[in-house]
Design a protein around this motif. Structure first.
Motif, PDB file in Angstrom:
ATOM      1  N   GLY A 124      58.709  48.502  41.838  1.00  0.00           N
ATOM      2  CA  GLY A 124      58.008  48.133  42.814  1.00  0.00           C
ATOM      3  C   GLY A 124      56.932  47.076  42.455  1.00  0.00           C
ATOM      4  N   GLU A 125      55.752  47.124  42.525  1.00  0.00           N
ATOM      5  CA  GLU A 125      54.873  46.037  42.161  1.00  0.00           C
ATOM      6  C   GLU A 125      54.864  45.469  40.708  1.00  0.00           C
ATOM      7  OE1 GLU A 125      52.020  45.488  40.396  1.00  0.00           O
ATOM      8  OE2 GLU A 125      51.263  43.575  41.395  1.00  0.00           O
ATOM      9  N   ILE A 126      55.374  46.193  39.794  1.00  0.00           N
ATOM     10  CA  ILE A 126      55.770  45.875  38.438  1.00  0.00           C
ATOM     11  C   ILE A 126      56.859  44.585  38.388  1.00  0.00           C
ATOM     12  CG2 ILE A 126      56.654  46.438  36.196  1.00  0.00           C
ATOM     13  CD1 ILE A 126      53.861  47.404  36.854  1.00  0.00           C
ATOM     14  N   GLY A 127      57.776  44.604  39.492  1.00  0.00           N
ATOM     15  CA  GLY A 127      58.316  43.509  39.842  1.00  0.00           C
ATOM     16  C   GLY A 127      57.994  42.131  39.634  1.00  0.00           C
ATOM     17  N   THR A 128      56.439  41.966  40.130  1.00  0.00           N
ATOM     18  CA  THR A 128      55.871  40.786  39.819  1.00  0.00           C
ATOM     19  C   THR A 128      55.972  40.377  38.434  1.00  0.00           C
ATOM     20  OG1 THR A 128      53.640  42.014  39.417  1.00  0.00           O
ATOM     21  CG2 THR A 128      54.351  41.305  41.781  1.00  0.00           C
ATOM     22  N   ASN A 129      55.757  41.307  37.439  1.00  0.00           N
ATOM     23  CA  ASN A 129      55.817  41.019  35.925  1.00  0.00           C
ATOM     24  C   ASN A 129      57.138  40.591  35.522  1.00  0.00           C
ATOM     25  OD1 ASN A 129      52.911  41.440  34.978  1.00  0.00           O
ATOM     26  ND2 ASN A 129      53.312  43.533  35.511  1.00  0.00           N
ATOM     27  N   HIS A 130      58.260  41.093  36.105  1.00  0.00           N
ATOM     28  CA  HIS A 130      59.686  40.890  35.828  1.00  0.00           C
ATOM     29  C   HIS A 130      59.924  39.477  36.119  1.00  0.00           C
ATOM     30  CE1 HIS A 130      63.801  41.379  35.375  1.00  0.00           C
ATOM     31  NE2 HIS A 130      64.027  40.595  36.440  1.00  0.00           N
ATOM     32  N   ILE A 131      59.328  38.878  37.165  1.00  0.00           N
ATOM     33  CA  ILE A 131      59.356  37.871  37.830  1.00  0.00           C
ATOM     34  C   ILE A 131      58.829  36.689  36.940  1.00  0.00           C
ATOM     35  CG2 ILE A 131      58.693  36.123  39.695  1.00  0.00           C
ATOM     36  CD1 ILE A 131      59.121  38.438  41.630  1.00  0.00           C
TER      37      ILE A 131
END
Length: 306
Positions: A124-131
């Motif tokens: 979910g929103e943690i995907g922003t950190n992956h990006i």
């Protein structure tokens, strides 16, 4: 030496600046980049070696990091608006990457990331950190560090500020079952870790160097309840928000387009989730332990909210 924090308005950035002002020698100049200079904390403005400058991570033309030796950055969380959080995270990261490279003299770039950032889906929103990690790992600087933090202890007060002030105070737990333990960390420990890293002359063994930042031990919601009760001097109730009720919970506080990402993030750390402790696929990285325990962090957070 010049250290720049961009953006500087988040809780973790403020904690880092606070620690830098406490421990850095007078020869270190600390710059904070703010979208709104009216919101610069007065506790910082009285320091001769602190400088607030205007800049917006969403506006590439506004970012000037010239003269910086070390830079801390993060992807600010989105709680409102209608923008896509993943597109925003990518653009913000590109803007910071380009500004760092344009500055020319940056030797170290540190990113505030999160537990679960190694996964490109299911978090979910943690995907922003992956990006952010994906973009910033390509930055042309000598040293890059990603700090994957555990669950912020202060989130327990942030999401329960109103219920904790009721006649019969309680808090909601998005973590279930209530005895399930997670890595949690205090914002003060995050600030201390970043301040130490930004000032350090130690050269990491690889680029990017990734490590996890946890508190002294893992904690469960039951531990959080005990800490609240001790700090507040009375029994504090706890309401479990089961997985199938998370969408309703977030729908009450977030715009509709953000709800699914926050639900998926919340469930990704629970038993069976892709980022749950012990799950296959979790990247094996060094774990740094903070010093601030749960009760101390809860006490600080409660006193701050009063």
């Amino acid at each position: 030496m010049r250290i720049t924090i961009v953006p500087a308005s988040t809780r973790t950035s403020a904690a880092t600046i606070r620690e830098l002002l406490r421990k850095a020698p007078a020869t270190v100049e600390i710059y904070g980049v703010y979208r709104n200079l009216a919101k610069v904390p007065t506790e910082f403005t009285g320091h001769e070696n602190f400088h607030a400058v205007r800049g917006d991570v969403e506006d590439a033309a506004s970012l000037d990091l010239a003269g910086s030796d070390a830079v801390m950055t993060s992807t600010p969380p989105m709680f409102g608006g209608d923008a896509d959080p993943f597109e925003t995270a990518e653009q913000v990261s590109i803007n910071v990457k380009n500004a760092v490279e344009k500055a020319g003299g940056v030797k170290r770039l540190m990113l505030l990331s999160s537990l679960g950032a190694e996964f490109d889906k299911g978090v979910g929103e943690i995907g922003t950190n992956h990006i952010a990690e994906k973009v910033l790992r390509e930055t042309d600087v000598p040293e890059i560090l990603f700090v994957r933090c555990g669950y912020f202890i202060e989130n327990w007060t942030m999401f329960n500020a109103d219920t904790l002030k009721e006649a019969e105070p309680y808090f909601n737990s998005l973590v279930t079952p209530l005895d399930f333990q997670l890595p949690m960390v205090a914002v003060k420990d995050i600030g201390s870790t970043f301040a130490t890293g930004l000032l350090s002359s130690y050269t990491p063994p690889v680029k990017p160097y990734v490590f996890a930042l946890h508190g002294p031990k893992e904690y469960s919601p039951n531990d959080v309840q005990a800490a609240f009760s001790k700090v507040m001097g009375r029994q504090i109730g706890m309401k479990a928000i089961d997985k199938d009720k998370l969408a309703d919970f977030f729908s009450a506080i977030l715009p509709p387009h953000l709800v699914d990402a926050w639900v998926e993030m919340s469930t990704s750390f629970l038993p069976g989730g892709v980022a749950a402790p012990g799950s296959e696929g979790i990247e094996d990285v060094n774990v740094v332990r903070g010093k601030i325990d749960l009760e101390t962090a809860i006490k600080d957070a409660v006193e701050t909210d009063e």
